[in-house]
Design an enzyme around this catalytic site. Structure first.
Site, PDB file in Angstrom:
ATOM      1  N   ASP A  28      50.887  39.374  39.503  1.00 21.05           N
ATOM      2  CA  ASP A  28      49.701  39.260  38.660  1.00 21.05           C
ATOM      3  C   ASP A  28      49.356  37.783  38.470  1.00 21.05           C
ATOM      4  OD1 ASP A  28      47.782  39.748  36.408  1.00 21.05           O
ATOM      5  OD2 ASP A  28      48.625  41.767  36.618  1.00 21.05           O
ATOM      6  N   ARG A 286      35.502  46.717  29.240  1.00 22.60           N
ATOM      7  CA  ARG A 286      36.802  46.963  29.873  1.00 22.60           C
ATOM      8  C   ARG A 286      37.686  47.843  28.987  1.00 22.60           C
ATOM      9  NH1 ARG A 286      40.995  42.745  32.758  1.00 22.60           N
ATOM     10  NH2 ARG A 286      42.870  43.571  31.801  1.00 22.60           N
ATOM     11  N   ASP A 430      50.466  35.463  35.531  1.00 20.39           N
ATOM     12  CA  ASP A 430      49.290  35.723  34.709  1.00 20.39           C
ATOM     13  C   ASP A 430      49.558  35.543  33.221  1.00 20.39           C
ATOM     14  OD1 ASP A 430      46.512  36.786  34.502  1.00 20.39           O
ATOM     15  OD2 ASP A 430      47.579  38.186  33.204  1.00 20.39           O
ATOM     16  N   HIS A 434      48.080  32.392  31.097  1.00 22.10           N
ATOM     17  CA  HIS A 434      47.091  32.516  30.016  1.00 22.10           C
ATOM     18  C   HIS A 434      47.459  31.683  28.784  1.00 22.10           C
ATOM     19  CE1 HIS A 434      44.238  35.464  31.444  1.00 22.10           C
ATOM     20  NE2 HIS A 434      45.164  36.368  31.701  1.00 22.10           N
ATOM     21  N   ASP A 471      46.567  40.335  42.273  1.00 26.79           N
ATOM     22  CA  ASP A 471      45.317  40.970  41.834  1.00 26.79           C
ATOM     23  C   ASP A 471      44.186  39.972  41.587  1.00 26.79           C
ATOM     24  OD1 ASP A 471      46.628  39.952  39.585  1.00 26.79           O
ATOM     25  OD2 ASP A 471      45.969  41.583  38.277  1.00 26.79           O
ATOM     26  N   HIS A 501      41.638  33.281  34.359  1.00 28.55           N
ATOM     27  CA  HIS A 501      41.788  33.560  35.790  1.00 28.55           C
ATOM     28  C   HIS A 501      40.904  32.600  36.591  1.00 28.55           C
ATOM     29  CE1 HIS A 501      42.657  38.007  34.580  1.00 28.55           C
ATOM     30  NE2 HIS A 501      43.599  37.173  34.196  1.00 28.55           N
TER      31      HIS A 501
HETATM   32  O1  LIG Z   1      43.279  40.990  28.927  1.00 26.33           O
HETATM   33  C1  LIG Z   1      43.763  39.923  29.304  1.00 26.33           C
HETATM   34  O2  LIG Z   1      44.937  39.593  29.084  1.00 26.33           O
HETATM   35  C2  LIG Z   1      42.861  38.933  29.998  1.00 26.33           C
HETATM   36  O3  LIG Z   1      41.586  38.972  29.422  1.00 26.33           O
HETATM   37  C3  LIG Z   1      42.718  39.275  31.438  1.00 26.33           C
HETATM   38  O4  LIG Z   1      43.965  39.378  32.047  1.00 26.33           O
HETATM   39  P1  LIG Z   1      44.294  40.546  33.084  1.00 26.33           P
HETATM   40  O5  LIG Z   1      42.990  40.910  33.726  1.00 26.33           O
HETATM   41  O6  LIG Z   1      45.238  39.886  34.051  1.00 26.33           O
HETATM   42  O7  LIG Z   1      44.905  41.647  32.335  1.00 26.33           O
HETATM   43 MN   LIG Z   2      45.993  40.554  36.397  1.00 23.04          MN
HETATM   44 MN   LIG Z   3      45.233  37.909  33.108  1.00 23.61          MN
END
Ligand SMILES: O=C(O)[C@H](O)COP(=O)(O)O
Ligand SMILES: [Mn+2]
Ligand SMILES: [Mn+2]
Length: 559
Positions: A28, A286, A430, A434, A471, A501
């Site tokens: 990720d 989302r 990931d 973040h 991803d 990202h």
């Molecule tokens: O929801 C999150 O943590 C971020 O906005 C996006 O991260 P993810 O797409 O890798 O979950």
């Molecule tokens: Mn991701």
């Molecule tokens: Mn992310």
């Protein structure tokens, strides 16, 4: 075959054998970018991923993981986990939530749908509440969509509106929340000039308030419930701009991690609790981080925390967030209908599957992978294992996360020989990316690389095949750049950390002792993206992909 002539049966691949164990690893937030000091993957010690790259161009290549390649509105849109895993699992590119909402608003269809009509029933006597992420990141929501929805709702009769804002700093630069709130306040004051009683009512940082996912920490949702619904929070302010500016001064606070607040009137009374007869819209498109609050708002029977009050409201999601649970039952825009995913096909063709990640990414390799569908296709053919994530921490303090535990589970599943496909998501690049903590992200990348090594070793032992990919990007670039690609400095001369990202491509590598000699990446799909991976994986299981899938990335050369 059913009456329509449709059949789940996949054709045999003319060259590739069945029965091999295939490990599918999604790193990720692991993109490919220029090597430099802000590329944590480059700086980290990652011998396994480096060695796979040596196989280029036959066994290692890059694929597109952002923008139109994953169904987002434009090629300026960075990739994200939802659209990335959807594309990986579904093998086709679907117009995603961001785009579907744009279209529904532009055509005005959003106001004609059942969902809007349902909330509109409350406009005469109740308040319209809008809850969601205040951001132009385009991952969970977009500010311009909120602005249009506010305008459209007032034009369609909403007389009293309260907005409950979750600050971002994760899909956009930290500190941008103040500007977003100012923009929103400006719009609300214009509505007030038109006689609509419109205000911000509550808020907080997205990682502390409301937007938890996969039931990792219900306390986060409870904080949101208390602030948005009950009008209770530890911090009270007369204005949201003041709230965010003041709360950002607290130790360790930033946009992602602001404590919950409510806006109060001159008597100290919350200006916008949610009460009987109100309408509520969660305006994120989302799904993952809306499902929990949606359950709290929708379910009569609910025991995850004490709601104190359960107001009788008309609630609609921007989208339906879970098609299987039909949650929420009312929504403004229909979600993409992602059907016939590779997971469902493979189960129908005798492929036994094991999928695993830790909580914060568990739904990515199951729910998103399977086209936003929860649960098993066939519990006899599948096993999904969730390793509990640490809760209440920012992952820079624990950058290895559960990478080792996930790899161990994958290794055991491979060595058990009970499964044909063993699929995992390794969250480190990931989740730690973040946080914007470069040192920690370097540690995170090494941990993910170590985990890949463990899985490759197991594949070696059973004579299997591996597919290692990602991803979307994140850890490979941790600095905001100008158009020329140079790091941007803030007014104190410090670099601006990029917590979000990226739009970079991601690697995909294939190999393992079970990979037939003569298999290599084709050269005629240079624009290949994540949606091409599903057909590739089906081939490695010995099947042809359905004809409407994006083409496979591999070819077989007879020697
Ligand atoms: O929801 C999150 O943590 C971020 O906005 C996006 O991260 P993810 O797409 O890798 O979950
Ligand atoms: Mn991701
Ligand atoms: Mn992310």
């Amino acid at each position: 075959m059913d009456g329509s002539g449709f059949s789940w049966k996949l054709a045999d691949h003319p060259k590739l054998p069945k029965g091999k164990i295939v490990a599918v690893v999604v790193l990720d937030g692991w993109g490919e970018a220029n090597p430099n000091q802000y590329n944590c993957i480059h700086v980290a010690d990652t011998p396994t991923m480096d060695s796979l790259k040596q196989g280029a161009p036959e066994k290692w290549r890059l694929v597109r993981a952002h923008g139109t390649a994953v169904g987002l509105p434009t090629d300026d849109d960075m990739g994200n986990s939802e659209v990335g895993h959807n594309a990986l699992g579904a093998g086709r590119i679907y117009a995603q939530g961001a785009k579907l909402v744009d279209l529904a608003i532009a055509s005005g269809k959003i106001y004609e749908g059942e969902g809007f009509k349902y909330i509109k029933e409350c406009f005469e006597t109740g308040t319209l509440h809008l809850i969601g992420l205040l951001s132009d990141g385009g991952v969970h929501s977009r500010l311009d969509q909120l602005q249009l929805l506010l305008k459209g709702s007032s034009e369609h009769g909403a007389k009293r509106i309260r907005v409950h804002v979750l600050t971002d700093g994760r899909d956009v630069l930290d500190g941008t929340s103040v500007g977003f709130i100012e923009t929103l306040e400006n719009d609300l004051s214009k509505l007030r000039e038109k006689g609509v009683d419109a205000q911000i009512a509550s808020g907080g940082g997205r990682m502390y308030v409301t937007m938890d996912r996969y039931e990792n920490d219900w306390d986060v949702v409870k904080c949101g419930w208390d602030a948005h619904v009950l009008g209770e929070a530890p911090y009270k302010f007369r204005s949201a701009v003041e709230a965010v500016k003041k709360l950002r001064e607290l130790p360790n606070a930033n946009d992602q991690y602001l404590p919950p607040f409510v806006i109060v009137d001159e008597n100290g009374k919350a200006v916008g609790p949610i009460v009987d007869g109100d309408a509520v819209v969660t305006f994120n498109f989302r799904a993952d981080r809306m499902v929990m609050i949606a359950k709290a708002l929708e379910y009569e029977d609910f025991d995850k925390f004490d709601r104190v009050r359960f107001p009788k409201i008309h609630y609609a999601g921007m989208l339906q967030y879970d098609g299987e649970l039909k949650l929420p039952s009312h929504y403004l825009v229909s979600p993409p209908e992602i059907e016939r995913t590779s997971g469902e096909y493979l189960v129908h063709n005798g492929i036994r599957t094991f999928a695993c990640s830790e909580t914060v990414k568990f739904g990515h390799v199951t729910f998103f992978w399977n086209g936003n569908r929860s649960g098993y296709f066939n519990p006899e053919m599948e096993e999904y294992v969730e390793i509990p994530s640490d809760i209440g921490i920012t992952f820079n303090v624990q950058p290895k996360m559960k990478a080792f535990e996930i790899a161990e589970k994958a290794r055991d599943a491979i060595l058990s020989r009970k499964f044909h496909q063993v699929r995992v998501n390794l969250p480190n690049g990931d989740m730690v990316g973040h946080t914007g903590d470069i040192e920690a992200t370097i540690v995170a990348c090494k941990a993910a690389d170590d985990a890949v090594k463990m899985i490759l070793d197991a594949i070696e032992q059973v004579g299997g095949i591996y597919v290692i990919t990602a991803d979307h990007g994140n850890a490979e670039d941790m600095v905001k750049r100008n158009k020329k690609g140079e790091p941007l400095l803030d007014k104190n001369g410090n670099i601006q950390i990029l917590t979000s990202h990226t739009v970079h491509p991601v690697p995909i590598a294939i190999g393992g002792p079970g990979l037939a000699a003569g298999v290599r990446f084709r050269k005629d799909v240079p624009e290949g993206g994540l949606a091409n991976v599903a057909a590739t994986v089906m081939n490695l299981h010995g099947f042809e992909a359905p004809s409407d899938y994006e083409p496979t990335l591999i070819e077989f050369i007879d020697n």
